[in-house]
Design a protein around this motif. Structure first.
Motif, PDB file in Angstrom:
ATOM      1  N   UNK A 466      42.629  58.634  86.545  1.00 50.56           N
ATOM      2  CA  UNK A 466      42.626  60.338  86.832  1.00 50.56           C
ATOM      3  C   UNK A 466      42.761  60.448  88.517  1.00 50.56           C
ATOM      4  N   UNK A 467      42.275  59.839  89.304  1.00 48.89           N
ATOM      5  CA  UNK A 467      42.616  59.869  90.724  1.00 48.89           C
ATOM      6  C   UNK A 467      43.933  59.435  91.230  1.00 48.89           C
ATOM      7  N   UNK A 468      44.523  58.427  90.335  1.00 48.27           N
ATOM      8  CA  UNK A 468      45.731  57.931  90.789  1.00 48.27           C
ATOM      9  C   UNK A 468      46.803  58.813  90.559  1.00 48.27           C
ATOM     10  N   UNK A 469      46.660  59.647  89.382  1.00 47.56           N
ATOM     11  CA  UNK A 469      47.827  60.726  89.004  1.00 47.56           C
ATOM     12  C   UNK A 469      47.818  61.829  90.188  1.00 47.56           C
ATOM     13  N   UNK A 470      46.859  61.966  90.639  1.00 45.37           N
ATOM     14  CA  UNK A 470      46.625  63.141  91.482  1.00 45.37           C
ATOM     15  C   UNK A 470      47.326  62.714  93.027  1.00 45.37           C
ATOM     16  N   UNK A 471      47.105  61.310  93.316  1.00 42.07           N
ATOM     17  CA  UNK A 471      47.758  60.951  94.604  1.00 42.07           C
ATOM     18  C   UNK A 471      49.093  60.491  94.318  1.00 42.07           C
ATOM     19  N   UNK A 472      49.596  60.248  92.974  1.00 42.18           N
ATOM     20  CA  UNK A 472      51.181  60.041  92.891  1.00 42.18           C
ATOM     21  C   UNK A 472      51.690  61.291  93.057  1.00 42.18           C
ATOM     22  N   UNK A 473      51.037  62.382  92.525  1.00 39.39           N
ATOM     23  CA  UNK A 473      51.684  63.808  92.807  1.00 39.39           C
ATOM     24  C   UNK A 473      51.911  64.184  94.205  1.00 39.39           C
ATOM     25  N   UNK A 474      50.767  63.767  95.143  1.00 40.11           N
ATOM     26  CA  UNK A 474      50.756  63.855  96.484  1.00 40.11           C
ATOM     27  C   UNK A 474      51.873  63.166  97.248  1.00 40.11           C
ATOM     28  N   UNK A 475      52.156  61.995  96.733  1.00 36.97           N
ATOM     29  CA  UNK A 475      53.068  61.058  97.448  1.00 36.97           C
ATOM     30  C   UNK A 475      54.561  61.570  97.254  1.00 36.97           C
ATOM     31  N   UNK A 476      54.695  62.014  95.630  1.00 39.06           N
ATOM     32  CA  UNK A 476      56.079  62.630  95.484  1.00 39.06           C
ATOM     33  C   UNK A 476      56.092  63.866  96.316  1.00 39.06           C
ATOM     34  N   UNK A 477      55.303  64.783  96.603  1.00 44.97           N
ATOM     35  CA  UNK A 477      55.374  65.868  97.303  1.00 44.97           C
ATOM     36  C   UNK A 477      55.798  65.470  98.717  1.00 44.97           C
ATOM     37  N   UNK A 478      54.928  64.727  99.208  1.00 46.88           N
ATOM     38  CA  UNK A 478      55.495  64.217 100.652  1.00 46.88           C
ATOM     39  C   UNK A 478      56.836  63.736 100.697  1.00 46.88           C
ATOM     40  N   UNK A 479      57.111  62.602  99.780  1.00 43.58           N
ATOM     41  CA  UNK A 479      58.507  61.873 100.058  1.00 43.58           C
ATOM     42  C   UNK A 479      59.636  63.232  99.630  1.00 43.58           C
ATOM     43  N   UNK A 480      59.363  64.171  98.850  1.00 43.12           N
ATOM     44  CA  UNK A 480      60.133  65.105  98.612  1.00 43.12           C
ATOM     45  C   UNK A 480      60.914  65.023  97.435  1.00 43.12           C
ATOM     46  N   UNK A 481      60.215  64.485  96.015  1.00 41.35           N
ATOM     47  CA  UNK A 481      61.034  64.313  94.879  1.00 41.35           C
ATOM     48  C   UNK A 481      59.999  64.814  93.819  1.00 41.35           C
TER      49      UNK A 481
END
Length: 481
Positions: A466-481
């Protein structure tokens, strides 16, 4: 493929002093390997377990300037649970009997570690899109990245995240010493950067320069913007509020699983707990010399014995609590007055109170599995893992509504038959005692209601996915994709 690098001062199973190690050890293996290449860098401590030290493979070494010294930087590696770990080797810094000690030396040690972690990246041929930094020990990484590492193209565009596991620990020392140790120019030591109340503050540097900030629960993310919880950084955290988010930690559902746990006396699951869970209690009573009574309500405490954990509240009502029809099992170490307080009550109430003033992982599992309720009255609690383990084992948490405790324990409502635990609001010993007694009354007088509480507790999912999904979303947002 997105490349993510975790940098931290500890990670299970290699080295652990607290919950930070659980996060750094468990979270990286939960990301979708088709999209994320997640790797970890930690120090190679001499006090690591021999079995792991013997498995490390030497990669290479070089020398690096840190302050006025030239220091050896060795790189070791091993794969564990499908995740690539790198270890930075330097005997001068990492040869102690424990990972942390004297704060002045720790600041030098982790300044070295932060600079080395960035310096090895071209050598190991890994250019992360995001460097995920944890706590003050890695606070210099976002600073160094903006300063030393902007020549050439390799480091340009790397994003950083700073995760606060506990804001109380910040890595502060006088500015002159920190400047000498880090080699950073005076430019960085102003109140809008690394200076904090006339001292240098490594965590503050990370919070100022990171691209995003996370902490380990939603409520704690809100709390640290206030003066009471903000540890003198609340102004900065309010200023960066739009870059700050809370993501609750998880626990490893394979390791903490009452159905397969080899450390407990009797395995059980959400269907069989009514018959089987109590066998753990009677086994623990016999192991710890408590009165043999399967019906007695057993309350567990597994904790560092410090003020932060609400131990002063427990001390205040301990005599009163011991008059009740309960048994209390304590495991942990910490401040001497609390260690001695529990020893005293274990002597005074033999057969009712068991004080285990040490740390033992296997015994902690047996306590989670055996107890009926778990007490955690923290003054502040960024996330807290013990209450998640309790829920997993069907042991009902009694907590104060703060930080992650408020986010993860839903208070029992007798009218709607909802909730997964008991909680009280004010930091008050009397309020805590009356909530414990309310839990006792449900346990003794409304057994069906208590069992439904256990059903709901064991149905909760606080696994890492559950936490990993939220971190993935944040990484994607930061990287811009």
């Amino acid at each position: 493929m997105k490349k993510i690098l975790f940098v931290a001062s500890e990670a299970v199973p290699f080295i652990k002093t607290g919950g930070l190690a659980d996060v750094v050890g468990a979270l990286p293996k939960c990301f979708d390997k088709n999209y994320f290449d997640v790797r970890v860098i930690i120090p190679k401590y001499m006090c690591m377990k021999e079995e792991f030290k013997n498995q490390l493979q030497y990669v290479t070494h070089f020398y690096m300037d840190i302050g006025y010294r030239r220091e050896y930087v060795g790189i070791m590696q091993m794969e564990y649970d499908g995740v690539q770990f790198y270890f930075i080797d330097n005997e001068y810094y990492f040869s102690g009997y424990q990972p942390y000690g004297d704060i002045r030396f720790d600041i030098e040690k982790f300044a070295f570690f932060s600079k080395a972690a960035l310096s090895i990246l071209p050598v190991i041929d890994f250019r992360p899109d995001v460097i995920h930094c944890h706590d003050w020990q890695t606070g210099l990484i976002p600073v160094y990245l903006k300063d030393r590492f902007q020549e050439g193209t390799f480091y340009q565009g790397i994003k950083t995240i700073m995760t606060i596991h506990n804001l109380k620990f910040q890595g502060t020392w006088d500015i002159k010493t920190i400047r000498e140790l880090t080699g950073l120019p005076a430019y960085y030591f102003t109140p809008d950067k690394l200076e904090s109340y006339k001292d240098g503050n490594l965590l503050k540097g990370g919070l100022v320069y990171a691209d995003a900030i996370t902490t380990v629960s939603n409520t704690y993310a809100e709390e640290i913007k206030t003066e009471f919880y903000g540890e003198k950084l609340d102004g900065l955290l309010r200023a960066r509020a739009h870059d700050l988010r809370g993501i609750v930690n998880g626990i490893d559902y394979d390791e903490y699983n009452p159905e397969t746990d080899r450390m407990i006396a009797k395995n059980y699951n959400a269907k069989t707990f009514r018959k089987e869970k109590v066998k753990n209690k009677t086994a623990l009573q016999s192991e710890l010399g408590l009165n043999q009574d399967p019906k007695a309500m057993m309350i567990g405490i597994v904790s560092r014995l410090t003020d932060q954990k609400g131990l002063d509240l427990i001390a205040y009502v301990m005599d009163e609590l011991c008059q009740d029809a309960i048994q209390l099992v304590v495991l942990g170490t910490g401040e001497e007055r609390y260690e001695n307080m529990f020893r005293h009550f274990a002597w005074k109430y033999q057969g009712k109170v068991s004080a285990n003033i040490f740390y033992d992982n296997a015994l902690s599992h047996r306590i989670y599995a055996s107890c009926d309720a778990f007490l955690m009255p923290s003054l502040f609690e960024p996330c807290g893992l013990s209450q998640l383990m309790s829920l997993r084992y069907g042991t009902i948490p009694i907590v104060r509504e703060t930080g992650g405790l408020k986010d993860t324990v839903e208070p029992y409502n007798e009218f709607e038959s909802t909730g997964t635990g008991f909680s009280f609001t004010n930091y008050s010993a009397n309020e805590m005692l009356s909530m414990i007694r309310y839990a006792e009354s449900v346990y003794y007088d409304k057994k069906r209601e208590w069992n439904k509480l256990i059903d709901r507790a064991m149905a909760k999912d606080y696994s890492w996915s559950n936490s990993a999904n939220q971190y993935e979303e944040m990484y994607n947002w930061l990287i811009g994709s």
